[in-house]
Design a protein around this motif. Structure first.
Motif, PDB file in Angstrom:
ATOM      1  N   PHE A  16     -20.995  17.758  58.646  1.00  0.00           N
ATOM      2  CA  PHE A  16     -21.851  18.523  57.811  1.00  0.00           C
ATOM      3  C   PHE A  16     -23.251  19.059  58.354  1.00  0.00           C
ATOM      4  N   LEU A  17     -23.709  17.991  59.015  1.00  0.00           N
ATOM      5  CA  LEU A  17     -25.095  18.252  59.518  1.00  0.00           C
ATOM      6  C   LEU A  17     -24.893  19.454  60.752  1.00  0.00           C
ATOM      7  N   LEU A  22     -22.731  22.426  47.943  1.00  0.00           N
ATOM      8  CA  LEU A  22     -21.763  21.619  48.547  1.00  0.00           C
ATOM      9  C   LEU A  22     -21.548  20.634  47.821  1.00  0.00           C
ATOM     10  N   TRP A  75     -25.875  27.281  60.273  1.00  0.00           N
ATOM     11  CA  TRP A  75     -26.237  28.041  59.046  1.00  0.00           C
ATOM     12  C   TRP A  75     -27.756  28.245  59.112  1.00  0.00           C
ATOM     13  N   LEU A  76     -28.502  27.506  59.568  1.00  0.00           N
ATOM     14  CA  LEU A  76     -29.927  27.466  59.680  1.00  0.00           C
ATOM     15  C   LEU A  76     -30.189  28.427  60.917  1.00  0.00           C
ATOM     16  N   TYR A 126     -24.485  22.810  58.907  1.00  0.00           N
ATOM     17  CA  TYR A 126     -25.611  22.954  58.377  1.00  0.00           C
ATOM     18  C   TYR A 126     -26.729  23.513  59.264  1.00  0.00           C
ATOM     19  N   SER A 127     -26.936  23.004  60.524  1.00  0.00           N
ATOM     20  CA  SER A 127     -27.521  23.448  61.591  1.00  0.00           C
ATOM     21  C   SER A 127     -27.262  24.653  62.101  1.00  0.00           C
ATOM     22  N   VAL A 139     -31.286  26.686  51.770  1.00  0.00           N
ATOM     23  CA  VAL A 139     -31.229  25.417  51.179  1.00  0.00           C
ATOM     24  C   VAL A 139     -29.876  25.465  50.072  1.00  0.00           C
ATOM     25  N   SER A 195     -25.616  17.132  66.577  1.00  0.00           N
ATOM     26  CA  SER A 195     -24.559  16.843  65.541  1.00  0.00           C
ATOM     27  C   SER A 195     -23.182  17.333  65.944  1.00  0.00           C
ATOM     28  N   PRO A 209     -26.653  25.669  50.606  1.00  0.00           N
ATOM     29  CA  PRO A 209     -25.563  24.588  50.832  1.00  0.00           C
ATOM     30  C   PRO A 209     -25.932  23.261  50.650  1.00  0.00           C
ATOM     31  N   LEU A 210     -27.234  22.871  50.689  1.00  0.00           N
ATOM     32  CA  LEU A 210     -27.384  21.406  49.760  1.00  0.00           C
ATOM     33  C   LEU A 210     -27.131  21.477  48.427  1.00  0.00           C
TER      34      LEU A 210
END
Lengths: 171, 68
Positions: free
Chosen positions: A61-62, A39, A68-69, A65-66, A33, B62, A35-36
Motif C-alpha cells: 500500500f505504501l 481505500l 500516486w504522490l 501510495y508513494s 489524500v 516501500s 486513497p487514504l
C-alpha cells in the motif's frame, strides 16, 4: 519569451491571479489524500458484499501510495508550468497574449497597439472582487475583433498600462 | 492475491521512473525555451527535485520492503 521588434521594449508581464494555481493545488491536494479515505471504505464494502478477506500488505500500500504522490507532484508542476507560461505581455508597440492551454498546446495572439479600440475590464462575482482578479477584453480593429484574457491579476492596472501606451502612440 | 500485488508492484516501479524522467525532460524544455526567470527557475528546480527525491526514497524503500 517573445521576439521583440526594433526599438520595442517590454513594459509589463501580466499573469493570471495566484488564485488560479491555488485552486488547482487544492484539487490536487484532495486527490493526494483521496486513497487514504477511499481505500478503507472500498475494503470494508468488498468484505461486506463478497468473500474478499485479504488485506493489502502495508508496504505494498505504501509503495502504491508513494507512486500516486509522485504522479500528483508531477501534475502540480505541469499545472504550474501552464499557469506561469500563460502571460500577457505589454510592449510599447503591441500586446501579446500567450495562452499555454496544455503542455503541448500554445496559443499566441499579437495585437498592435495602433489597432486597439477599447480595453474593458470585467470583474464578476465575490471571489474576483475580493482577490482583485478578472477578465480583460481588448477590442481591436483587426481580424480577431476581441481578445479576452481571463482571470488576470489586477486587470484595472493592466488596462491603465495598455491605455497609457495607446495614448503615447497616438500623441 | 499477494502474487498479483507483487507483479503489479514489479511493473509499476520502472514505469513511474520512466514517466518521471520523460515529464521532467518536457518540463525542463518548457522552462528553458519559454524563458522562466532565472531566480524563479532556481527556486522551482530546487523544490521540484528535492521533493521528488524524498518521494522516490519512499517509493524505493516501500518497493524493497513489499517483497520481504
Amino acid at each position: 519569451m517573445i521576439k521583440l521588434y526594433e526599438n520595442e521594449k517590454v513594459l509589463a508581464e501580466i499573469r493570471k491571479h495566484w488564485f488560479v494555481i491555488a485552486g488547482e493545488a487544492i484539487a490536487l491536494g484532495a486527490l493526494a489524500v483521496a486513497p487514504l479515505i477511499v481505500l478503507p471504505i472500498l475494503q470494508s464494502t468488498l468484505r461486506s458484499i463478497s468473500s474478499f478477506e485479504g488485506n493489502i500488505p502495508f508496504f505494498t500500500f505504501l509503495f502504491f501510495y508513494s507512486v500516486w504522490l509522485v504522479f500528483i507532484w508531477i501534475l502540480f508542476f505541469v499545472a504550474w508550468t501552464n499557469y506561469y507560461l500563460d502571460v500577457l505581455i505589454v510592449t510599447n508597440k503591441r500586446i501579446v497574449d500567450i495562452e499555454q492551454v496544455a503542455l503541448f498546446s500554445r496559443d499566441h495572439v499579437s495585437v498592435p497597439l495602433r489597432n486597439v479600440e477599447d480595453v474593458k475590464v470585467e470583474i464578476a462575482g465575490l471571489l474576483p472582487s475580493l482577490f482583485k482578479y478578472g477578465d480583460l477584453h481588448v477590442q481591436t480593429a483587426g481580424e480577431s475583433k476581441e481578445v479576452i484574457i481571463p482571470r488576470i491579476n489586477r486587470p484595472h492596472d493592466a488596462r491603465r498600462r495598455i491605455m497609457e501606451e495607446y495614448h503615447k502612440l497616438h500623441e | 492475491m499477494e502474487s498479483i500485488f507483487s507483479t503489479i508492484t514489479l511493473f509499476a516501479f520502472p514505469i513511474i521512473i520512466v514517466v518521471f524522467i520523460i515529464i521532467t525532460i518536457v518540463l525542463e524544455h518548457h522552462w528553458k525555451k519559454y524563458s522562466v526567470g532565472i531566480d524563479i527557475l532556481k527556486r522551482i528546480r530546487k523544490i521540484y527535485y528535492r521533493v521528488s527525491a524524498v518521494l522516490f526514497i519512499f517509493v524505493a524503500i516501500s518497493f524493497a520492503l513489499s517483497f520481504l
